[in-house]
Design a protein around this motif. Structure first.
Motif, PDB file in Angstrom:
ATOM      1  N   VAL A   1      -1.155  -8.702 -14.482  1.00 15.93           N
ATOM      2  CA  VAL A   1      -0.241  -7.676 -15.094  1.00 15.93           C
ATOM      3  C   VAL A   1       0.736  -7.255 -14.064  1.00 15.93           C
ATOM      4  CG1 VAL A   1      -0.050  -5.261 -16.054  1.00 15.93           C
ATOM      5  CG2 VAL A   1      -2.263  -6.699 -16.409  1.00 15.93           C
ATOM      6  N   ALA A   2       2.080  -7.436 -14.339  1.00 14.40           N
ATOM      7  CA  ALA A   2       3.156  -7.087 -13.602  1.00 14.40           C
ATOM      8  C   ALA A   2       2.900  -5.505 -12.793  1.00 14.40           C
ATOM      9  CB  ALA A   2       4.458  -7.240 -14.240  1.00 14.40           C
ATOM     10  N   GLY A   3       3.359  -5.542 -11.531  1.00 16.93           N
ATOM     11  CA  GLY A   3       3.249  -4.163 -10.912  1.00 16.93           C
ATOM     12  C   GLY A   3       4.796  -3.584 -11.195  1.00 16.93           C
ATOM     13  N   ASN A   4       4.750  -2.262 -11.032  1.00 13.93           N
ATOM     14  CA  ASN A   4       5.853  -1.561 -11.148  1.00 13.93           C
ATOM     15  C   ASN A   4       6.201  -1.054  -9.826  1.00 13.93           C
ATOM     16  OD1 ASN A   4       7.781   0.503 -11.382  1.00 13.93           O
ATOM     17  ND2 ASN A   4       6.668   1.572 -13.123  1.00 13.93           N
ATOM     18  N   PRO A   5       7.508  -1.455  -9.370  1.00 14.66           N
ATOM     19  CA  PRO A   5       8.057  -1.337  -8.156  1.00 14.66           C
ATOM     20  C   PRO A   5       8.234   0.219  -7.612  1.00 14.66           C
ATOM     21  CG  PRO A   5       9.434  -2.735  -8.983  1.00 14.66           C
ATOM     22  CD  PRO A   5       8.526  -2.115 -10.287  1.00 14.66           C
ATOM     23  N   ARG A   6       8.112   1.112  -8.678  1.00 18.30           N
ATOM     24  CA  ARG A   6       8.071   2.696  -8.285  1.00 18.30           C
ATOM     25  C   ARG A   6       6.468   3.161  -7.836  1.00 18.30           C
ATOM     26  NH1 ARG A   6      11.933   1.927 -12.058  1.00 18.30           N
ATOM     27  NH2 ARG A   6      13.763   2.678 -11.348  1.00 18.30           N
ATOM     28  N   LEU A   7       5.490   2.188  -8.474  1.00 20.26           N
ATOM     29  CA  LEU A   7       3.977   2.616  -8.165  1.00 20.26           C
ATOM     30  C   LEU A   7       3.622   1.575  -7.066  1.00 20.26           C
ATOM     31  CD1 LEU A   7       3.164   2.833 -11.804  1.00 20.26           C
ATOM     32  CD2 LEU A   7       3.365   4.866 -10.390  1.00 20.26           C
ATOM     33  N   PHE A   8       3.345   2.044  -5.716  1.00 20.84           N
ATOM     34  CA  PHE A   8       3.245   1.138  -4.708  1.00 20.84           C
ATOM     35  C   PHE A   8       2.166   1.924  -4.087  1.00 20.84           C
ATOM     36  CE2 PHE A   8       6.477   3.759  -3.058  1.00 20.84           C
ATOM     37  CZ  PHE A   8       6.234   3.949  -1.721  1.00 20.84           C
ATOM     38  N   ALA A   9       1.575   1.141  -3.129  1.00 17.91           N
ATOM     39  CA  ALA A   9       0.665   1.607  -1.805  1.00 17.91           C
ATOM     40  C   ALA A   9       1.167   0.485  -0.632  1.00 17.91           C
ATOM     41  CB  ALA A   9      -0.532   1.739  -2.255  1.00 17.91           C
ATOM     42  N   VAL A  10       1.235   1.119   0.533  1.00 17.38           N
ATOM     43  CA  VAL A  10       0.942   0.049   1.732  1.00 17.38           C
ATOM     44  C   VAL A  10      -0.222   0.613   2.332  1.00 17.38           C
ATOM     45  CG1 VAL A  10       2.090  -0.151   4.046  1.00 17.38           C
ATOM     46  CG2 VAL A  10       3.624   0.162   1.924  1.00 17.38           C
ATOM     47  N   VAL A  11      -1.162  -0.545   2.333  1.00 20.34           N
ATOM     48  CA  VAL A  11      -2.450  -0.348   2.819  1.00 20.34           C
ATOM     49  C   VAL A  11      -2.606  -1.470   3.695  1.00 20.34           C
ATOM     50  CG1 VAL A  11      -4.925  -0.454   2.258  1.00 20.34           C
ATOM     51  CG2 VAL A  11      -3.372   0.674   0.630  1.00 20.34           C
ATOM     52  N   GLU A  12      -3.057  -1.178   5.025  1.00 18.04           N
ATOM     53  CA  GLU A  12      -3.466  -2.416   6.121  1.00 18.04           C
ATOM     54  C   GLU A  12      -2.311  -3.367   6.123  1.00 18.04           C
ATOM     55  OE1 GLU A  12      -6.816  -4.549   5.337  1.00 18.04           O
ATOM     56  OE2 GLU A  12      -7.943  -2.710   4.927  1.00 18.04           O
ATOM     57  N   ASP A  13      -0.807  -2.281   6.374  1.00 17.53           N
ATOM     58  CA  ASP A  13       0.374  -2.939   6.556  1.00 17.53           C
ATOM     59  C   ASP A  13       0.715  -4.280   5.488  1.00 17.53           C
ATOM     60  OD1 ASP A  13       0.759  -1.312   8.830  1.00 17.53           O
ATOM     61  OD2 ASP A  13      -0.357  -2.885  10.157  1.00 17.53           O
TER      62      ASP A  13
ATOM     63  N   GLU B   1      -3.267   5.085 -12.489  1.00 12.01           N
ATOM     64  CA  GLU B   1      -4.637   5.317 -12.341  1.00 12.01           C
ATOM     65  C   GLU B   1      -5.225   4.098 -11.227  1.00 12.01           C
ATOM     66  OE1 GLU B   1      -3.136   5.148 -15.475  1.00 12.01           O
ATOM     67  OE2 GLU B   1      -3.067   7.305 -15.615  1.00 12.01           O
ATOM     68  N   SER B   2      -4.613   2.922 -11.623  1.00  9.98           N
ATOM     69  CA  SER B   2      -4.584   1.689 -10.915  1.00  9.98           C
ATOM     70  C   SER B   2      -4.505   1.888  -9.541  1.00  9.98           C
ATOM     71  CB  SER B   2      -4.026   0.527 -11.343  1.00  9.98           C
ATOM     72  OG  SER B   2      -4.175   0.187 -12.606  1.00  9.98           O
ATOM     73  N   ARG B   3      -3.269   2.495  -9.061  1.00 16.06           N
ATOM     74  CA  ARG B   3      -2.786   2.753  -7.759  1.00 16.06           C
ATOM     75  C   ARG B   3      -3.860   3.731  -7.059  1.00 16.06           C
ATOM     76  NH1 ARG B   3       2.282   5.976  -6.792  1.00 16.06           N
ATOM     77  NH2 ARG B   3       1.085   7.464  -7.706  1.00 16.06           N
ATOM     78  N   ASP B   4      -4.414   4.884  -7.818  1.00 21.70           N
ATOM     79  CA  ASP B   4      -5.493   6.007  -7.311  1.00 21.70           C
ATOM     80  C   ASP B   4      -6.713   5.325  -6.920  1.00 21.70           C
ATOM     81  OD1 ASP B   4      -3.066   7.637  -7.562  1.00 21.70           O
ATOM     82  OD2 ASP B   4      -3.908   8.583  -9.355  1.00 21.70           O
ATOM     83  N   ALA B   5      -7.092   4.362  -8.069  1.00 22.11           N
ATOM     84  CA  ALA B   5      -8.439   3.903  -7.781  1.00 22.11           C
ATOM     85  C   ALA B   5      -8.602   2.705  -6.567  1.00 22.11           C
ATOM     86  CB  ALA B   5      -8.771   3.051  -9.032  1.00 22.11           C
ATOM     87  N   PHE B   6      -7.450   2.145  -6.421  1.00 21.17           N
ATOM     88  CA  PHE B   6      -7.214   1.145  -5.508  1.00 21.17           C
ATOM     89  C   PHE B   6      -7.307   1.754  -3.931  1.00 21.17           C
ATOM     90  CE2 PHE B   6      -4.669  -1.426  -2.226  1.00 21.17           C
ATOM     91  CZ  PHE B   6      -5.162  -2.586  -2.417  1.00 21.17           C
ATOM     92  N   LYS B   7      -6.445   3.039  -3.812  1.00 21.13           N
ATOM     93  CA  LYS B   7      -6.349   3.730  -2.720  1.00 21.13           C
ATOM     94  C   LYS B   7      -7.675   4.215  -2.306  1.00 21.13           C
ATOM     95  CE  LYS B   7      -2.455   6.216  -1.946  1.00 21.13           C
ATOM     96  NZ  LYS B   7      -1.404   6.950  -2.188  1.00 21.13           N
ATOM     97  N   ALA B   8      -8.506   4.722  -3.130  1.00 21.96           N
ATOM     98  CA  ALA B   8      -9.682   5.406  -3.272  1.00 21.96           C
ATOM     99  C   ALA B   8     -10.740   4.402  -2.424  1.00 21.96           C
ATOM    100  CB  ALA B   8     -10.321   6.043  -4.299  1.00 21.96           C
TER     101      ALA B   8
END
Length: 170
Positions: free
Chosen positions: A120-132, A141-148
């Motif tokens: 599923v294509a990601g939205n460039p406005r919904l992002f997280a930088v994790v472990e560089d 919701e996907s971003r929040d679950a991933f960051k947790a």
């Protein structure tokens, strides 16, 4: 007004209006990044109309500025079969030196969906930088679950990504 002018006015104004409206609608579709959906059959997410990776957002800006910023047409580079845009020459040079660092992981597909075995294509406005590393998400919701719990999703996504990637055309 003469009968001839009245008839021309009645018959000519509607087609001109329709043509003008059609031209405005087409221009709007071409200029608005959110109006053009991303292709979800590529190894790197790109706008199907413009060919721009991650809708023209500068992938380096996520790291340098901590936010999603649109790149400039003056600073473009082709890499990985798509065109990338950058805010400045420094960001462009950094990306070209290390695209594996600055490019979105899993080609810009949502890692929580990749972990489930779908692309599923990601939205460039919904992002997280994790472990560089940059990750794009299709939903908040996907971003929040991933960051947790990034380790949980990354392990599953990394295991499933090779098979999913094979199904995507080059």
């Amino acid at each position: 007004m003469t009968a001839q002018r009245q008839q021309g006015h009645q018959n000519g104004s509607k087609p001109r209006f329709r043509r003008a409206f059609a031209v405005i609608a087409i221009i709007s579709l071409l200029l608005l990044p959110s109006a053009a959906p991303a292709a979800t059959t590529q190894r790197i997410i790109a706008n199907r109309y413009s060919g721009l990776a991650i809708d023209g957002f500068d992938p380096v800006s996520y790291f340098v500025d901590g936010q999603a910023l649109v790149g400039e047409a003056d600073f473009e580079a082709a890499q990985g079969g798509v065109v990338w845009r950058f805010r400045n020459e420094g960001n462009r040079a950094s990306f070209l030196a290390h695209p594996e660092v600055y490019g979105p992981q899993f080609g810009g597909y949502d890692p929580t969906d990749v972990a489930r075995g779908i692309t599923v294509a990601g939205n460039p406005r919904l992002f997280a930088v994790v472990e560089d590393r940059l990750f794009l998400f299709s939903r908040e919701e996907s971003r929040d679950a991933f960051k947790a719990d990034p380790e949980r999703y990354l392990a599953k996504a990394e295991a499933r990504w090779p098979a999913l990637q094979e199904d995507l055309p080059q």
